[in-house]
Design a protein around this motif. Structure first.
Motif, PDB file in Angstrom:
ATOM      1  N   VAL A 172       3.660  -0.518  -0.259  1.00  0.00           N
ATOM      2  CA  VAL A 172       2.498  -1.419  -0.218  1.00  0.00           C
ATOM      3  C   VAL A 172       2.159  -1.719   1.240  1.00  0.00           C
ATOM      4  O   VAL A 172       1.004  -1.624   1.667  1.00  0.00           O
TER       5      VAL A 172
ATOM      6  N   ILE B 128      -2.912 -10.213  -1.764  1.00  0.00           N
ATOM      7  CA  ILE B 128      -2.157  -9.102  -2.350  1.00  0.00           C
ATOM      8  C   ILE B 128      -0.980  -9.718  -3.082  1.00  0.00           C
ATOM      9  O   ILE B 128      -0.061 -10.270  -2.456  1.00  0.00           O
TER      10      ILE B 128
ATOM     11  N   VAL C 228      -3.738  -2.622  -8.979  1.00  0.00           N
ATOM     12  CA  VAL C 228      -3.370  -1.441  -8.192  1.00  0.00           C
ATOM     13  C   VAL C 228      -1.978  -0.983  -8.621  1.00  0.00           C
ATOM     14  O   VAL C 228      -1.022  -1.743  -8.548  1.00  0.00           O
TER      15      VAL C 228
ATOM     16  N   LEU D 284      -4.346   1.813  -2.828  1.00  0.00           N
ATOM     17  CA  LEU D 284      -4.425   0.526  -2.135  1.00  0.00           C
ATOM     18  C   LEU D 284      -5.523   0.450  -1.073  1.00  0.00           C
ATOM     19  O   LEU D 284      -6.320  -0.487  -1.068  1.00  0.00           O
TER      20      LEU D 284
ATOM     21  N   VAL E 257      -0.713  -6.144  -7.576  1.00  0.00           N
ATOM     22  CA  VAL E 257      -0.013  -4.929  -7.170  1.00  0.00           C
ATOM     23  C   VAL E 257       1.366  -4.913  -7.836  1.00  0.00           C
ATOM     24  O   VAL E 257       2.215  -5.755  -7.523  1.00  0.00           O
TER      25      VAL E 257
END
Ligand SMILES: Cc1ncc(C[n+]2csc(CCOP(=O)(O)OP(=O)(O)O)c2C)c(N)n1
Length: 554
Positions: free
Chosen positions: A377, A469, A516, A522, A540
């Motif tokens: 990530v 995020i 995601v 991403l 995520v």
């Protein structure tokens, strides 16, 4: 029309005095949540043109004032109602106190008078706030509003910065005063700005010059704004490496790489606005060798006293100076430039330890289908941060530690030594106001996100775009990892969360959102977030990975 012989236009409410004082002091925005006792202040803001950011929980207002204070160096302003509204702020005040962040919390207060204790929402607010603030008091006399508001701001910003809380009883806010007749207060600050004398500055520099392996350790406030510039130039001139300490993980702060390994080799530590507290311990032991000596500059005598107690042996503390550290730093930096310093290889070793990250991380990939490793990530997020001015915000928890290990930006806000989680989303909203043109990226675990997820509503209403995020491992992983390590795999309890689609929560509030599932998705998702010009939540899916503890040998 006249009241008591006075023309009515000369008379204003206490609330108007407060808002006009703030406006004249350069305050344009108040982070607030409404309540009976502060509605006169809302009314006064309308005429003065002060912007109110109305939040969904009082703690969020304080977190926003905190982030605003950290980014601007000026006291961020929060405004909440009395009693329960005020009490909701205590934990966020503690965060600001530990992060050494300047802010003023204006709280409504039950009316004063003989029956005050029987009043609606009465609480001993000043006493409660005293535990988590630099100063706190209740204004009983409307004539004091002007000078006390200025004094609160000055206390918050000076010395070791921190939160100040002012309680404003509703009868004081509604009292009528003659405009412009309030005492100004010649010296509104309790803080006397004094710097090191020249000979003292040279004593400090001598101690560093005589050391083989000196370190400069700076506290949270020292790593921001002008102080950061001054301490960096001092450390560079002296060839004495600088370590900024902002994390509750102390010497194991993942953004400081393998620094824990190097600390025992230091022979002199210059503590600048840095308390010798739990952050400088490894287990029960101090992180330094017993032969290491200390020099300390601090705004507070209590920090010096703490060092004496932590060291036990008074001879190890060579010099102490209680001063305005910011002013002293500039004096030291100037004096240091005038000297010739020898280059030390030690400095390269320390900087290499701080920069060290395992090479294996370049290739790290998830072993769980449909979930990313935090490092994957971060690789994509770093590319995004590198594309322009950015403020990186990181919450606590395990995912936050990975973010702090792997991500960097021009400016960064983390939870700070309080170790409290949940502040990232409110921090991001305030960062948008303080840095209108930067990319604002907040990285948070799913647990911490839940604390203030509804501030997405605030962001939508007030048009404050940023990108969150959310590392979704369906767990309070930091605590889950403690259970695994300490009690065993059969004794994990209560730290599971649902794999909730937090992007859908955000879109239901009018924000942009995306789910995601792979690293390759991403960067495009981040770009779409920018294009949307909306507050954005990227959900995520990540693996449950313990936070990194970085060692060069490992
Ligand atoms: C206000 C507050 N409450 C509780 C904690 C204890 N705590 C620290 S990390 C953590 C788990 C965080 O979970 P999450 O945000 O999902 O991040 P993860 O560890 O899963 O990456 C908890 C409960 C804390 N530090 N602060």
């Amino acid at each position: 029309m006249s009241i008591g012989g006075e023309h009515v236009t000369n008379r204003i409410r206490g609330a108007d005095v407060v808002i006009e004082t703030l406006k004249a002091a350069g305050v344009d925005v108040l982070f607030t949540l409404s309540g009976n006792q502060i509605m006169p202040l809302f009314d006064a803001s309308l005429d003065a043109g002060v912007r109110l950011i109305h939040v969904r929980h009082e703690a969020a207002a304080v977190h926003m004032a905190d982030a605003f204070g950290r980014l601007t160096g000026r006291a961020g302003m929060a405004l909440v109602t009395a009693g329960p509204g005020f009490a909701n702020c205590l934990s966020a005040l503690y965060v600001a106190r530990m992060a050494e962040s300047p802010l003023v919390l204006l709280s409504g207060h039950a009316p004063t008078g003989p029956l005050a204790e029987a009043a609606f929402q009465h609480l001993p607010q000043s006493e409660m706030a005293a535990c988590v603030c630099k100063a706190s008091w209740t204004i009983g006399d409307p004539e004091q509003l002007h000078s006390d508001v200025l004094r609160a701001m000055s206390i918050a910003e000076s010395g070791r910065p921190g939160p100040v809380q002012l309680s404003l009883p509703v009868n004081v806010l509604e009292a009528r005063l003659v405009r412009g007749e309030q005492p100004v207060g010649a010296n509104i600050s309790d803080h006397v700005k004094c710097a090191l004398e020249q000979h003292e500055a040279h004593e400090v520099l001598d101690a560093v010059a005589n050391a083989q392996r000196p370190l400069v350790l700076a506290g949270p406030a020292m790593m921001r704004g002008e102080s950061c510039t001054a301490i960096t130039s001092l450390s560079t001139a002296m060839h004495a490496p600088l370590i900024g300490m902002e994390s509750p993980r102390g010497v194991n702060d993942p953004s400081l790489g393998a620094v824990a390994e190097i600390l025992p080799r230091a022979d002199l530590v210059l503590l600048v606005g840095k308390r010798l507290d739990f952050t400088l311990r490894q287990g029960v032991e101090l992180a330094f060798d017993s032969s290491c000596r200390f020099v300390q500059l601090d705004a507070e005598e209590s920090a010096i006293e703490l060092t004496r107690r932590m060291l036990g042996d008074a001879s190890r503390l060579l010099q102490t100076h209680v001063d305005d550290v910011g002013t002293s730093l500039s004096a030291l930096a100037r004096a240091a430039q005038e000297r010739t310093w020898r280059r030390r290889q030690w400095r390269d070793e320390v900087e290499a330890a701080i920069a060290f990250r395992p090479t294996a991380w370049r290739e790290t990939q998830s072993s769980t289908p449909g979930r990313m490793h935090p490092v994957e990530v971060c690789r994509a997020v770093q590319q995004f941060l590198d594309e322009g001015d950015a403020v990186l915000i990181s919450d606590g928890g395990e995912f936050g530690q990975w973010a702090q290990a792997c991500l960097s930006a021009q400016e960064r806000i983390i939870n700070g030594p309080s170790g409290s989680i949940g502040g990232a989303i409110p921090f991001a909203l305030a960062a948008r106001i303080a840095r209108p043109h930067a990319r604002i990226v907040a990285v948070t675990g799913d647990g911490a996100f839940g604390f203030h997820a509804l501030e997405f509503d605030t962001a939508v209403r007030h048009k404050l775009p940023f990108i969150a995020i959310v590392g979704n491992d369906a767990a309070w992983n930091a605590e889950y990892q403690i259970q695994l390590n300490k009690y065993g795999v059969d004794r994990t309890l209560g730290c599971e969360l649902l794999p909730t689609r937090y992007d859908q929560l955000a879109t239901s509030l009018g924000a942009h959102g995306a789910n995601v599932r792979a690293a390759a998705e991403l960067l495009p998702a981040l770009q779409r977030a920018v294009d949307s010009a909306l507050p954005t939540c990227l959900n995520v899916a990540i693996e449950r990975t313990p936070a990194p503890i970085i060692r060069q040998g490992a």
